[in-house]
Structure formats: C-alpha cells, structure tokens
Design a protein around this motif. Structure first.
Motif, PDB file in Angstrom:
ATOM      1  N   GLY A  85      10.891   5.641   4.443  1.00 29.49           N
ATOM      2  CA  GLY A  85       9.548   6.182   4.518  1.00 29.49           C
ATOM      3  C   GLY A  85       8.437   5.228   4.116  1.00 29.49           C
ATOM      4  N   PHE A  86       8.803   3.989   3.808  1.00 28.15           N
ATOM      5  CA  PHE A  86       7.810   2.987   3.454  1.00 28.15           C
ATOM      6  C   PHE A  86       8.405   1.610   3.705  1.00 28.15           C
ATOM      7  CE2 PHE A  86       9.513   1.453  -0.645  1.00 28.15           C
ATOM      8  CZ  PHE A  86      10.438   2.442  -0.928  1.00 28.15           C
ATOM      9  N   MET A 128      10.771  -2.415  -7.324  1.00 35.09           N
ATOM     10  CA  MET A 128      11.587  -1.218  -7.526  1.00 35.09           C
ATOM     11  C   MET A 128      12.152  -1.218  -8.943  1.00 35.09           C
ATOM     12  SD  MET A 128      11.459   0.392  -4.621  1.00 35.09           S
ATOM     13  CE  MET A 128      12.794   1.582  -4.852  1.00 35.09           C
ATOM     14  N   GLY A 129      12.316  -0.034  -9.481  1.00 36.08           N
ATOM     15  CA  GLY A 129      12.824   0.064 -10.837  1.00 36.08           C
ATOM     16  C   GLY A 129      13.871   1.132 -11.008  1.00 36.08           C
ATOM     17  N   SER A 185       7.608   1.174  -7.436  1.00 36.07           N
ATOM     18  CA  SER A 185       6.365   0.796  -8.092  1.00 36.07           C
ATOM     19  C   SER A 185       5.210   0.821  -7.087  1.00 36.07           C
ATOM     20  CB  SER A 185       6.511  -0.608  -8.675  1.00 36.07           C
ATOM     21  OG  SER A 185       5.277  -1.080  -9.175  1.00 36.07           O
ATOM     22  N   ARG A 186       4.011   0.928  -7.607  1.00 33.91           N
ATOM     23  CA  ARG A 186       2.819   0.777  -6.775  1.00 33.91           C
ATOM     24  C   ARG A 186       2.469  -0.697  -6.595  1.00 33.91           C
ATOM     25  NH1 ARG A 186       1.389   5.163 -10.200  1.00 33.91           N
ATOM     26  NH2 ARG A 186       1.110   7.120  -9.048  1.00 33.91           N
ATOM     27  N   ARG A 187       3.163  -1.554  -7.292  1.00 36.41           N
ATOM     28  CA  ARG A 187       2.876  -2.986  -7.288  1.00 36.41           C
ATOM     29  C   ARG A 187       4.014  -3.756  -6.617  1.00 36.41           C
ATOM     30  NH1 ARG A 187      -1.292  -3.802 -10.812  1.00 36.41           N
ATOM     31  NH2 ARG A 187      -1.742  -2.084 -12.237  1.00 36.41           N
ATOM     32  N   ASP A 237       2.880   2.969 -13.352  1.00 32.30           N
ATOM     33  CA  ASP A 237       2.831   2.162 -12.125  1.00 32.30           C
ATOM     34  C   ASP A 237       3.881   2.617 -11.115  1.00 32.30           C
ATOM     35  OD1 ASP A 237       1.896  -1.083 -13.530  1.00 32.30           O
ATOM     36  OD2 ASP A 237       0.683   0.564 -12.739  1.00 32.30           O
ATOM     37  N   PHE A 238       4.790   3.483 -11.534  1.00 28.05           N
ATOM     38  CA  PHE A 238       5.839   3.981 -10.638  1.00 28.05           C
ATOM     39  C   PHE A 238       5.446   5.368 -10.158  1.00 28.05           C
ATOM     40  CE2 PHE A 238       8.985   0.687 -11.085  1.00 28.05           C
ATOM     41  CZ  PHE A 238       8.568   0.042 -12.243  1.00 28.05           C
TER      42      PHE A 238
END
Length: 125
Positions: free
Chosen positions: A25-26, A33-34, A100-102, A111-112
């Motif tokens: 989906g992205f 990733m975490g 993550s958004r980063r 940030d996740f």
C-alpha cells in the motif's frame, strides 16, 4: 498502508525466531521501518529501526536486544525481517512492525504512523 507480521511463537530460552513483516500500500523502499514490542503491563518499546537503503540501510538497536537481534529489509519483497537469537524470557511480548514517517533512523515513537496487528513471542521452558 498494510503491515502484516508473522513468525511469532513459543520458543525455549536460548532459541531463535525470525519475524517477518510484509508491507503493502505504499512505496516500501522510501520509508524507514521499525520493530516494537509490548509486554503485559509495560509500555511499548522501540527495539530496532532500519533506514532506507539509499541512506546506507543504517540500523538502530535498543540496548536490550543489541547483539542478539538483527533487522534487515528486502525492497524487492517489500518485507522487513527481525532475526532474534539467544532469546530470553524477558523477550516475551507482542511484537509490532511499524512504518516511520521518515526515511532515516528515528527513535521517536510518534514518528511511526502505521502499525501491524502484532505477533506474539513467548520465551519459556
């Protein structure tokens, strides 16, 4: 965004497990990733992060898992893996994959923004 964890289970102390997180989906390769975990009665703990490959695929590990866990990513399969060795009873928890958004390493939980449903890991004899 969909994240689906697998690979959890029951293992004896000293044993190993490999968790997988299949992403969809992205554009997987564009995000760090975490892996997190949450034991009963405890707060969710960030244990490992991998940056995007084009910044070097850097990794971060919490002290509690450093030297025992290894995080890797496969940008072809859109999957992130957590290899867990020398497992201890205190590793027992629900393990969550998160996006993550980063693109680079971050240890800031906020940030996740996207999470999987979690997979149970139980370390017991």
């Amino acid at each position: 965004v969909q994240l689906v964890e697998s690979g959890g289970g029951l293992v004896q102390p000293g044993g190993s497990l490999r968790l997988s997180c299949a992403a969809s989906g992205f554009t997987f390769s564009n995000y760090a990733m975490g892996w997190f975990r949450q034991a009963p009665g405890k707060e969710r703990e960030l244990i490992a992060v991998v940056s995007v490959t084009w910044t070097g695929g850097k990794t971060y590990y919490a002290d509690s898992v450093k030297g025992r866990f290894t995080l890797s990513r496969d940008n072809v399969k859109n999957t992130v893996y957590l290899q867990m060795n020398s497992l201890k009873p205190e590793d027992t928890a629900v393990y969550y994959c998160a996006r993550s958004r980063r693109f680079d390493i971050t240890m800031v939980i906020t940030d996740f923004g996207s999470w999987g449903q979690g997979t149970q890991v139980t370390v017991s004899s």
